[in-house]
Scaffold this motif. Structure first.
Motif, mmCIF file in Angstrom:
data_model
loop_
_atom_site.group_PDB
_atom_site.id
_atom_site.type_symbol
_atom_site.label_atom_id
_atom_site.label_comp_id
_atom_site.label_asym_id
_atom_site.label_seq_id
_atom_site.Cartn_x
_atom_site.Cartn_y
_atom_site.Cartn_z
ATOM 1 N N ALA A 91 0.702 -4.203 16.242
ATOM 2 C CA ALA A 91 0.665 -5.351 15.259
ATOM 3 C C ALA A 91 0.071 -5.108 13.957
ATOM 4 O O ALA A 91 -0.944 -4.270 14.154
ATOM 5 N N GLN A 92 0.378 -5.633 12.944
ATOM 6 C CA GLN A 92 -0.448 -5.441 11.566
ATOM 7 C C GLN A 92 -1.739 -5.658 11.621
ATOM 8 O O GLN A 92 -2.502 -5.034 11.250
ATOM 9 N N SER A 93 -2.244 -6.527 12.452
ATOM 10 C CA SER A 93 -3.655 -6.991 12.511
ATOM 11 C C SER A 93 -4.483 -5.782 13.213
ATOM 12 O O SER A 93 -5.905 -5.568 13.141
ATOM 13 N N ALA A 94 -3.852 -4.828 14.097
ATOM 14 C CA ALA A 94 -4.613 -3.626 14.648
ATOM 15 C C ALA A 94 -4.896 -2.555 13.726
ATOM 16 O O ALA A 94 -5.682 -1.774 14.070
ATOM 17 N N LEU A 95 -4.266 -2.811 12.274
ATOM 18 C CA LEU A 95 -4.354 -1.731 11.447
ATOM 19 C C LEU A 95 -5.641 -1.794 10.530
ATOM 20 O O LEU A 95 -6.122 -3.138 10.378
ATOM 21 N N PRO A 96 -6.014 -0.980 9.949
ATOM 22 C CA PRO A 96 -7.435 -1.041 9.200
ATOM 23 C C PRO A 96 -6.980 -2.354 8.059
ATOM 24 O O PRO A 96 -6.018 -2.515 7.476
ATOM 25 N N GLU A 97 -8.099 -2.824 7.582
ATOM 26 C CA GLU A 97 -7.855 -4.073 6.743
ATOM 27 C C GLU A 97 -7.367 -3.357 5.318
ATOM 28 O O GLU A 97 -7.795 -2.537 4.883
ATOM 29 N N GLY A 98 -6.422 -4.370 4.872
ATOM 30 C CA GLY A 98 -5.755 -4.016 3.684
ATOM 31 C C GLY A 98 -4.604 -3.182 3.727
ATOM 32 O O GLY A 98 -3.720 -2.773 2.714
ATOM 33 N N THR A 99 -4.258 -2.804 4.950
ATOM 34 C CA THR A 99 -3.103 -1.783 5.253
ATOM 35 C C THR A 99 -1.812 -2.803 5.001
ATOM 36 O O THR A 99 -1.654 -3.677 5.455
ATOM 37 N N GLU A 100 -0.909 -2.214 4.166
ATOM 38 C CA GLU A 100 0.301 -2.749 3.815
ATOM 39 C C GLU A 100 1.224 -2.604 4.803
ATOM 40 O O GLU A 100 1.245 -1.572 5.481
ATOM 41 N N THR A 101 2.378 -3.330 4.693
ATOM 42 C CA THR A 101 3.751 -2.768 5.465
ATOM 43 C C THR A 101 4.848 -2.663 4.638
ATOM 44 O O THR A 101 4.804 -3.389 3.504
ATOM 45 N N GLY A 102 5.798 -1.918 4.902
ATOM 46 C CA GLY A 102 6.790 -1.501 3.817
ATOM 47 C C GLY A 102 7.987 -0.619 4.510
ATOM 48 O O GLY A 102 7.757 -0.225 5.883
ATOM 49 N N GLY A 103 9.011 -0.384 4.069
ATOM 50 C CA GLY A 103 10.083 0.461 4.173
ATOM 51 C C GLY A 103 10.353 1.465 3.316
ATOM 52 O O GLY A 103 9.654 1.666 2.239
ATOM 53 N N MET A 104 11.131 2.355 3.700
ATOM 54 C CA MET A 104 11.506 3.569 2.869
ATOM 55 C C MET A 104 12.012 3.291 1.629
ATOM 56 O O MET A 104 11.834 3.722 0.566
ATOM 57 N N ILE A 105 12.949 2.331 1.452
ATOM 58 C CA ILE A 105 13.815 1.724 0.380
ATOM 59 C C ILE A 105 12.694 0.987 -0.558
ATOM 60 O O ILE A 105 12.555 1.475 -1.800
ATOM 61 N N SER A 106 11.548 0.473 -0.122
ATOM 62 C CA SER A 106 10.657 -0.193 -0.909
ATOM 63 C C SER A 106 10.004 1.091 -1.606
ATOM 64 O O SER A 106 9.412 0.905 -2.566
ATOM 65 N N LEU A 107 9.351 1.845 -0.818
ATOM 66 C CA LEU A 107 8.675 3.112 -1.192
ATOM 67 C C LEU A 107 8.952 3.841 -2.373
ATOM 68 O O LEU A 107 8.585 4.208 -3.374
ATOM 69 N N ILE A 108 10.545 4.073 -2.060
ATOM 70 C CA ILE A 108 11.340 4.976 -3.269
ATOM 71 C C ILE A 108 11.500 3.926 -4.468
ATOM 72 O O ILE A 108 11.278 4.618 -5.522
ATOM 73 N N ALA A 109 11.790 2.869 -4.107
ATOM 74 C CA ALA A 109 12.181 1.954 -5.629
ATOM 75 C C ALA A 109 10.713 1.734 -6.291
ATOM 76 O O ALA A 109 11.035 1.673 -7.341
ATOM 77 N N ASP A 110 9.586 1.999 -5.797
ATOM 78 C CA ASP A 110 8.269 1.855 -6.461
ATOM 79 C C ASP A 110 7.770 3.282 -6.640
ATOM 80 O O ASP A 110 6.508 3.170 -7.161
ATOM 81 N N LEU A 111 8.639 4.210 -6.697
ATOM 82 C CA LEU A 111 8.074 5.694 -6.678
ATOM 83 C C LEU A 111 7.600 6.016 -8.226
ATOM 84 O O LEU A 111 6.775 6.414 -8.524
ATOM 85 N N GLY A 112 8.705 5.184 -9.159
ATOM 86 C CA GLY A 112 8.210 5.716 -10.371
ATOM 87 C C GLY A 112 8.152 7.077 -10.765
ATOM 88 O O GLY A 112 8.988 8.033 -10.534
ATOM 89 N N ASP A 113 7.145 7.407 -11.316
ATOM 90 C CA ASP A 113 6.832 8.990 -12.111
ATOM 91 C C ASP A 113 5.873 9.610 -10.930
ATOM 92 O O ASP A 113 5.549 10.746 -11.227
ATOM 93 N N ASP A 114 5.813 9.062 -9.749
ATOM 94 C CA ASP A 114 4.765 9.699 -8.946
ATOM 95 C C ASP A 114 5.318 10.832 -8.261
ATOM 96 O O ASP A 114 6.595 11.234 -8.180
ATOM 97 N N ARG A 115 4.493 11.922 -7.907
ATOM 98 C CA ARG A 115 5.051 13.098 -7.073
ATOM 99 C C ARG A 115 4.916 12.565 -5.858
ATOM 100 O O ARG A 115 4.172 11.676 -5.360
ATOM 101 N N LEU A 116 6.011 13.178 -5.171
ATOM 102 C CA LEU A 116 6.161 12.757 -3.789
ATOM 103 C C LEU A 116 5.858 14.055 -2.728
ATOM 104 O O LEU A 116 6.433 15.126 -2.966
ATOM 105 N N VAL A 117 5.120 13.819 -1.900
ATOM 106 C CA VAL A 117 4.631 14.992 -0.882
ATOM 107 C C VAL A 117 4.789 14.640 0.403
ATOM 108 O O VAL A 117 4.239 13.411 0.766
ATOM 109 N N THR A 118 5.298 15.331 1.143
ATOM 110 C CA THR A 118 5.652 15.019 2.540
ATOM 111 C C THR A 118 4.847 15.749 3.747
ATOM 112 O O THR A 118 4.621 17.026 3.343
ATOM 113 N N PHE A 119 4.021 15.335 4.303
ATOM 114 C CA PHE A 119 3.111 15.899 5.561
ATOM 115 C C PHE A 119 3.836 15.494 6.781
ATOM 116 O O PHE A 119 4.466 14.635 7.247
#
Length: 119
Positions: A91-119
């Motif tokens: 549940a989202q409530s189990a995550l640290p306060e302020g943690t957002e939820t999202g998906g890959m599409i929204s992440l990429i859509a809001d990437l803008g000029d960010d550098r993207l690093v994969t771990f």
């Protein structure tokens, strides 16, 4: 300064600590920083102790939990994959306060000029 988006792909806690360290460093320098945990990686956001915590503390290094607190204090956006939460039954409530939820599409859509690093 260009932003930095970190894509966490596994639940490997050592790699996650490295990603958190990078995220905290970027945020401390004033850059936009987002850390997205994809699918199985959402579990590394859960609070709790890790087996290596005693060793880290003994050597003066921050634990995963301490790094998560630092990241929040520095303004790092923590994002948990909605699919990953559903797959793991977390549940989202189990995550640290302020943690957002999202998906890959929204992440990429809001990437803008960010550098993207994969771990």
């Amino acid at each position: 300064m260009r932003g930095l988006t970190l894509l966490i792909t596994t639940g490997d806690r050592e790699r996650f600590r490295a990603a958190l360290t990078l995220a905290c460093s970027q945020a401390a320098l004033g850059g936009r920083t987002r850390l997205y945990c994809h699918e199985g990686a959402v579990a590394v956001l859960l609070p709790g102790d890790d087996p290596e915590d005693a060793t880290l503390r003994a050597t003066g290094l921050p634990t995963r939990a301490a790094l998560l607190e630092m990241a929040a204090a520095e303004g790092v956006a923590l994002i948990a994959c909605q699919t990953g939460l559903a797959l793991a039954g977390i549940a989202q409530s189990a995550l640290p306060e302020g943690t957002e939820t999202g998906g890959m599409i929204s992440l990429i859509a809001d990437l803008g000029d960010d550098r993207l690093v994969t771990f």
